[in-house]
Write a protein that holds these residues in place. Structure first.
Motif, PDB file in Angstrom:
ATOM      1  N   GLY A 173      51.048  31.396 -11.446  1.00 54.40           N
ATOM      2  CA  GLY A 173      50.948  31.506 -12.895  1.00 54.40           C
ATOM      3  C   GLY A 173      49.883  32.498 -13.309  1.00 54.40           C
ATOM      4  O   GLY A 173      49.675  33.519 -12.662  1.00 54.40           O
ATOM      5  N   GLN A 174      49.178  32.173 -14.390  1.00 52.01           N
ATOM      6  CA  GLN A 174      48.185  33.079 -14.947  1.00 52.01           C
ATOM      7  C   GLN A 174      46.815  32.406 -15.013  1.00 52.01           C
ATOM      8  O   GLN A 174      46.711  31.210 -15.291  1.00 52.01           O
ATOM      9  CB  GLN A 174      48.601  33.511 -16.361  1.00 52.01           C
ATOM     10  N   LEU A 175      45.778  33.202 -14.759  1.00 49.32           N
ATOM     11  CA  LEU A 175      44.396  32.764 -14.942  1.00 49.32           C
ATOM     12  C   LEU A 175      43.873  33.411 -16.219  1.00 49.32           C
ATOM     13  O   LEU A 175      43.969  34.627 -16.394  1.00 49.32           O
ATOM     14  CB  LEU A 175      43.541  33.192 -13.750  1.00 49.32           C
ATOM     15  N   VAL A 176      43.324  32.604 -17.116  1.00 50.83           N
ATOM     16  CA  VAL A 176      42.796  33.101 -18.389  1.00 50.83           C
ATOM     17  C   VAL A 176      41.375  32.585 -18.566  1.00 50.83           C
ATOM     18  O   VAL A 176      41.078  31.422 -18.261  1.00 50.83           O
ATOM     19  CB  VAL A 176      43.679  32.650 -19.575  1.00 50.83           C
ATOM     20  N   ARG A 177      40.505  33.455 -19.083  1.00 45.77           N
ATOM     21  CA  ARG A 177      39.115  33.077 -19.379  1.00 45.77           C
ATOM     22  C   ARG A 177      38.886  33.263 -20.879  1.00 45.77           C
ATOM     23  O   ARG A 177      38.427  34.319 -21.327  1.00 45.77           O
ATOM     24  CB  ARG A 177      38.159  33.930 -18.553  1.00 45.77           C
ATOM     25  N   PRO A 178      39.179  32.243 -21.673  1.00 45.84           N
ATOM     26  CA  PRO A 178      39.167  32.394 -23.138  1.00 45.84           C
ATOM     27  C   PRO A 178      37.777  32.459 -23.755  1.00 45.84           C
ATOM     28  O   PRO A 178      37.649  32.785 -24.940  1.00 45.84           O
ATOM     29  CB  PRO A 178      39.920  31.150 -23.619  1.00 45.84           C
ATOM     30  N   LEU A 179      36.725  32.152 -22.986  1.00 44.61           N
ATOM     31  CA  LEU A 179      35.358  32.161 -23.524  1.00 44.61           C
ATOM     32  C   LEU A 179      34.590  33.418 -23.139  1.00 44.61           C
ATOM     33  O   LEU A 179      33.401  33.534 -23.445  1.00 44.61           O
ATOM     34  CB  LEU A 179      34.582  30.934 -23.015  1.00 44.61           C
ATOM     35  N   LEU A 180      35.248  34.361 -22.483  1.00 48.60           N
ATOM     36  CA  LEU A 180      34.534  35.485 -21.881  1.00 48.60           C
ATOM     37  C   LEU A 180      33.837  36.370 -22.908  1.00 48.60           C
ATOM     38  O   LEU A 180      32.860  37.054 -22.582  1.00 48.60           O
ATOM     39  CB  LEU A 180      35.508  36.318 -21.036  1.00 48.60           C
ATOM     40  N   ASP A 181      34.302  36.363 -24.139  1.00 47.07           N
ATOM     41  CA  ASP A 181      33.678  37.209 -25.164  1.00 47.07           C
ATOM     42  C   ASP A 181      32.686  36.434 -26.030  1.00 47.07           C
ATOM     43  O   ASP A 181      32.219  36.939 -27.053  1.00 47.07           O
ATOM     44  CB  ASP A 181      34.749  37.853 -26.048  1.00 47.07           C
ATOM     45  N   LEU A 182      32.344  35.207 -25.623  1.00 45.85           N
ATOM     46  CA  LEU A 182      31.402  34.384 -26.383  1.00 45.85           C
ATOM     47  C   LEU A 182      30.064  34.285 -25.672  1.00 45.85           C
ATOM     48  O   LEU A 182      29.992  34.273 -24.443  1.00 45.85           O
ATOM     49  CB  LEU A 182      31.960  32.971 -26.577  1.00 45.85           C
ATOM     50  N   GLU A 183      28.995  34.181 -26.460  1.00 47.49           N
ATOM     51  CA  GLU A 183      27.669  33.992 -25.889  1.00 47.49           C
ATOM     52  C   GLU A 183      27.493  32.550 -25.415  1.00 47.49           C
ATOM     53  O   GLU A 183      28.124  31.626 -25.931  1.00 47.49           O
ATOM     54  CB  GLU A 183      26.597  34.320 -26.933  1.00 47.49           C
ATOM     55  N   LYS A 184      26.616  32.369 -24.459  1.00 45.04           N
ATOM     56  CA  LYS A 184      26.314  31.034 -23.941  1.00 45.04           C
ATOM     57  C   LYS A 184      25.848  30.105 -25.063  1.00 45.04           C
ATOM     58  O   LYS A 184      26.156  28.907 -25.064  1.00 45.04           O
ATOM     59  CB  LYS A 184      25.222  31.161 -22.872  1.00 45.04           C
ATOM     60  N   GLU A 185      25.120  30.675 -26.029  1.00 46.27           N
ATOM     61  CA  GLU A 185      24.553  29.861 -27.101  1.00 46.27           C
ATOM     62  C   GLU A 185      25.634  29.137 -27.903  1.00 46.27           C
ATOM     63  O   GLU A 185      25.412  28.022 -28.395  1.00 46.27           O
ATOM     64  CB  GLU A 185      23.703  30.730 -28.035  1.00 46.27           C
ATOM     65  N   ALA A 186      26.800  29.761 -28.049  1.00 44.89           N
ATOM     66  CA  ALA A 186      27.886  29.115 -28.790  1.00 44.89           C
ATOM     67  C   ALA A 186      28.354  27.854 -28.075  1.00 44.89           C
ATOM     68  O   ALA A 186      28.669  26.835 -28.711  1.00 44.89           O
ATOM     69  CB  ALA A 186      29.048  30.086 -28.970  1.00 44.89           C
ATOM     70  N   LEU A 187      28.385  27.901 -26.746  1.00 50.90           N
ATOM     71  CA  LEU A 187      28.789  26.730 -25.974  1.00 50.90           C
ATOM     72  C   LEU A 187      27.704  25.659 -26.016  1.00 50.90           C
ATOM     73  O   LEU A 187      27.998  24.458 -26.127  1.00 50.90           O
ATOM     74  CB  LEU A 187      29.082  27.133 -24.527  1.00 50.90           C
ATOM     75  N   GLN A 188      26.451  26.085 -25.915  1.00 48.72           N
ATOM     76  CA  GLN A 188      25.344  25.129 -25.976  1.00 48.72           C
ATOM     77  C   GLN A 188      25.315  24.417 -27.325  1.00 48.72           C
ATOM     78  O   GLN A 188      25.065  23.205 -27.398  1.00 48.72           O
ATOM     79  CB  GLN A 188      24.020  25.852 -25.726  1.00 48.72           C
ATOM     80  N   HIS A 189      25.576  25.167 -28.396  1.00 48.58           N
ATOM     81  CA  HIS A 189      25.573  24.579 -29.735  1.00 48.58           C
ATOM     82  C   HIS A 189      26.670  23.527 -29.859  1.00 48.58           C
ATOM     83  O   HIS A 189      26.443  22.425 -30.383  1.00 48.58           O
ATOM     84  CB  HIS A 189      25.766  25.675 -30.784  1.00 48.58           C
ATOM     85  N   CYS A 190      27.851  23.850 -29.359  1.00 44.78           N
ATOM     86  CA  CYS A 190      28.965  22.901 -29.426  1.00 44.78           C
ATOM     87  C   CYS A 190      28.650  21.643 -28.618  1.00 44.78           C
ATOM     88  O   CYS A 190      28.877  20.519 -29.080  1.00 44.78           O
ATOM     89  CB  CYS A 190      30.240  23.561 -28.915  1.00 44.78           C
ATOM     90  N   ALA A 191      28.104  21.831 -27.412  1.00 42.64           N
ATOM     91  CA  ALA A 191      27.770  20.684 -26.564  1.00 42.64           C
ATOM     92  C   ALA A 191      26.735  19.793 -27.225  1.00 42.64           C
ATOM     93  O   ALA A 191      26.810  18.554 -27.158  1.00 42.64           O
ATOM     94  CB  ALA A 191      27.263  21.178 -25.212  1.00 42.64           C
ATOM     95  N   SER A 192      25.765  20.419 -27.895  1.00 45.50           N
ATOM     96  CA  SER A 192      24.717  19.650 -28.573  1.00 45.50           C
ATOM     97  C   SER A 192      25.278  18.882 -29.762  1.00 45.50           C
ATOM     98  O   SER A 192      24.979  17.693 -29.950  1.00 45.50           O
ATOM     99  CB  SER A 192      23.603  20.597 -29.026  1.00 45.50           C
ATOM    100  N   GLU A 193      26.103  19.544 -30.572  1.00 51.72           N
ATOM    101  CA  GLU A 193      26.662  18.900 -31.762  1.00 51.72           C
ATOM    102  C   GLU A 193      27.553  17.711 -31.397  1.00 51.72           C
ATOM    103  O   GLU A 193      27.608  16.722 -32.127  1.00 51.72           O
ATOM    104  CB  GLU A 193      27.470  19.917 -32.569  1.00 51.72           C
ATOM    105  N   LEU A 194      28.244  17.814 -30.259  1.00 55.66           N
ATOM    106  CA  LEU A 194      29.155  16.743 -29.847  1.00 55.66           C
ATOM    107  C   LEU A 194      28.499  15.738 -28.910  1.00 55.66           C
ATOM    108  O   LEU A 194      29.148  14.781 -28.477  1.00 55.66           O
ATOM    109  CB  LEU A 194      30.385  17.345 -29.156  1.00 55.66           C
ATOM    110  N   SER A 195      27.207  15.967 -28.589  1.00 57.09           N
ATOM    111  CA  SER A 195      26.469  15.082 -27.668  1.00 57.09           C
ATOM    112  C   SER A 195      27.214  14.918 -26.343  1.00 57.09           C
ATOM    113  O   SER A 195      27.376  13.809 -25.818  1.00 57.09           O
ATOM    114  CB  SER A 195      26.239  13.704 -28.315  1.00 57.09           C
ATOM    115  N   LEU A 196      27.673  16.039 -25.809  1.00 56.97           N
ATOM    116  CA  LEU A 196      28.419  15.999 -24.552  1.00 56.97           C
ATOM    117  C   LEU A 196      27.489  15.739 -23.375  1.00 56.97           C
ATOM    118  O   LEU A 196      26.291  16.026 -23.422  1.00 56.97           O
ATOM    119  CB  LEU A 196      29.162  17.322 -24.342  1.00 56.97           C
ATOM    120  N   ARG A 197      28.062  15.222 -22.305  1.00 56.99           N
ATOM    121  CA  ARG A 197      27.317  14.983 -21.069  1.00 56.99           C
ATOM    122  C   ARG A 197      27.887  15.883 -19.983  1.00 56.99           C
ATOM    123  O   ARG A 197      29.105  16.008 -19.837  1.00 56.99           O
ATOM    124  CB  ARG A 197      27.439  13.517 -20.659  1.00 56.99           C
TER     125      ARG A 197
END
Length: 468
Positions: A173-197
């Motif tokens: 099939g296909q390999l896709v990296r949909p976050l490749l154009d995003l900064e790490k900070e965007a992921l950290q912010h989402c994880a913090s807002e959702l209280s992810l573990r």
């Protein structure tokens, strides 16, 4: 800002990227979306984003799965695996886990621990995939910047500086990296807002590891001096990728011009035609050939040695075999051969139960396929003997009027010199029957006919995976 807003923003971005990177046919053929889930922050965010898209029916009924790879390199690996399974269960995501198994020989053949682990990870991913499925990985813009700098420090060319591709084709099939154009900070912010573990790998703090050193020591300095540099480097990677795609077209034409073809072991091309190219183009074509074989690129020193021993000389044949770490090169009958190093047969047992394929090590096998007696072949007993060429100094092929030395016959058959000491001589009670799949012995063609369990067969001696 509501708790769901960062998740909605990332979800819309991911879905848009997936659909833009895949053709309508590729996305339409996808039955399952599979997240490569290490348990770290990045893949945890990606898994939650995709679960949100599934729950909002934005995936169009496609199944969502998570696959975790247990590397076995940390005392915490089993706990990470359990954590990932719990998180996937909480999201009602189908969970798969694979344990890597890598021995010293596999690691050596792959070109080191990192390359071996990567190869095994993708093997594990594809075991979960069905035809047409899409695998997602959570690489982000910071990973891209680190990769570019690492490859620059290692002297990479346009292909290496193209960085991490946003999409590439896998076997199923296909390999896709949909976050490749995003900064790490965007992921950290989402994880913090959702209280992810998520899990933290202690080895990520070890700055003796090259990537960690860049992440901890160098990248902050670059960002402080040149804010937003990672985004600009991503643009550089895109330009290098465009240049590399044009270069690949040139290399494909060059290899075709050199009559690139599959051999019993590895591949070959016309040596004289290769020598007609400029020296720089010769190196490009060699690298392109190894890329097609999915082998690591040689160092400049190794290419220089190949050039000195084979390419620069006017001789069409040379007894020299040049090793470049993961590949071996030699010239024979005007052609340059290349094959994976450590790919020659390594065992030759004394006996063979001919009803079963016989594994000879390093991907080689000997098998007897039953055919109609009207076809070319020979009669084989159920149990046969295997010998090396030193056991039979002379042979008499069925198609020849008289016997000759086996050395001369192997030469006339065109078997490459590096394979002649490995081809099995097949016998029954001391009578030679055949030499690999090269020829049937005149006196042995029918000597097993009428024996209990005898079968009329065609022999195949091959390196599994070769197209020939």
């Amino acid at each position: 800002m509501s708790e769901k807003q960062p998740l909605n923003v990332l979800a819309n971005h991911c879905l848009s990227r997936i659909q833009s990177l895949l053709s309508t046919e590729q996305w339409g053929a996808c039955q399952s979306v599979i997240v490569a889930y290490s348990g770290g922050l990045d893949s945890t965010v990606l898994l939650h984003v995709m679960a949100h898209l599934r729950d909002s029916r934005a995936l169009g009924g496609r199944a969502l799965k998570a696959v975790h790879v247990h590397h076995g390199l940390s005392d915490l690996a089993t706990e990470w695996q359990r954590h990932c399974e719990r998180q996937a269960s909480a999201l009602a995501v189908e969970f798969h886990s694979a344990n890597l198994s890598m021995d010293d020989q596999f690691i050596k053949n792959a070109g080191g621990m990192e390359a071996a682990a990567r190869k095994e990870r993708y093997r594990a991913f594809e075991q979960v995939m069905n035809e047409g499925d899409v695998l997602l990985q959570a690489h982000h813009q910071g990973d891209q910047a680190e990769t570019l700098l690492l490859r620059l420090m290692r002297g990479a060319g346009p292909k290496g500086l193209a960085g991490i591709p946003a999409r590439r084709t896998l076997t199923k099939g296909q390999l896709v990296r949909p976050l490749l154009d995003l900064e790490k900070e965007a992921l950290q912010h989402c994880a913090s807002e959702l209280s992810l573990r998520w899990v933290e790998d202690p080895s990520n703090q070890d700055i003796h590891i090259e990537r960690n050193f860049l992440r901890k020591e160098i990248m902050p300095l670059l960002e402080n001096r040149w804010p937003g540099f990672a985004e600009r480097w991503a643009g550089t990677a895109d330009l290098c990728r465009q240049s590399d795609e044009q270069l690949e077209d040139y290399q494909a034409q060059g290899l075709n011009h050199c009559d690139w073809r599959s051999e019993r072991l590895g591949y070959s091309l016309c040596l004289q035609t290769l020598r007609e190219f400029p020296e720089a183009s010769q190196s490009l074509l060699i690298r392109s050939a190894l890329s097609r074989m999915k082998l690591p690129m040689p160092s400049r020193a190794q290419l220089t040695e190949l050039d000195r021993q084979i390419l620069m000389g006017g001789r069409q044949d040379s007894e020299a075999i040049v090793h470049t770490g993961a590949c071996s090169f030699a010239s024979h009958k005007g052609r340059l051969y290349c094959w994976p190093q450590n790919a020659l047969p390594e065992v030759l047992p004394e006996h063979w139960q001919s009803e079963q394929p016989l594994l000879l090590g390093n991907g080689w096998e000997l098998l007897a396929r039953e055919v109609d007696p009207s076809e070319p072949g020979l009669w084989l007993a159920a149990e046969l003997e295997l010998r090396g060429r030193e056991a039979f100094k002379r042979a008499h092929p069925l198609s020849r009027p008289h016997s000759q030395s086996t050395k001369k016959l192997l030469q006339e058959q065109g078997l490459e010199p590096w394979l002649r000491g490995h081809i099995p001589f097949i016998a029954y009670r001391g009578q030679l029957l055949a030499v690999g799949d090269l020829w049937v012995e005149k006196a042995g063609a029918e000597c097993c006919q009428g024996l209990p369990g005898a079968r009329y067969c065609q022999l195949t001696w091959r390196h599994v995976g070769s197209e020939k």
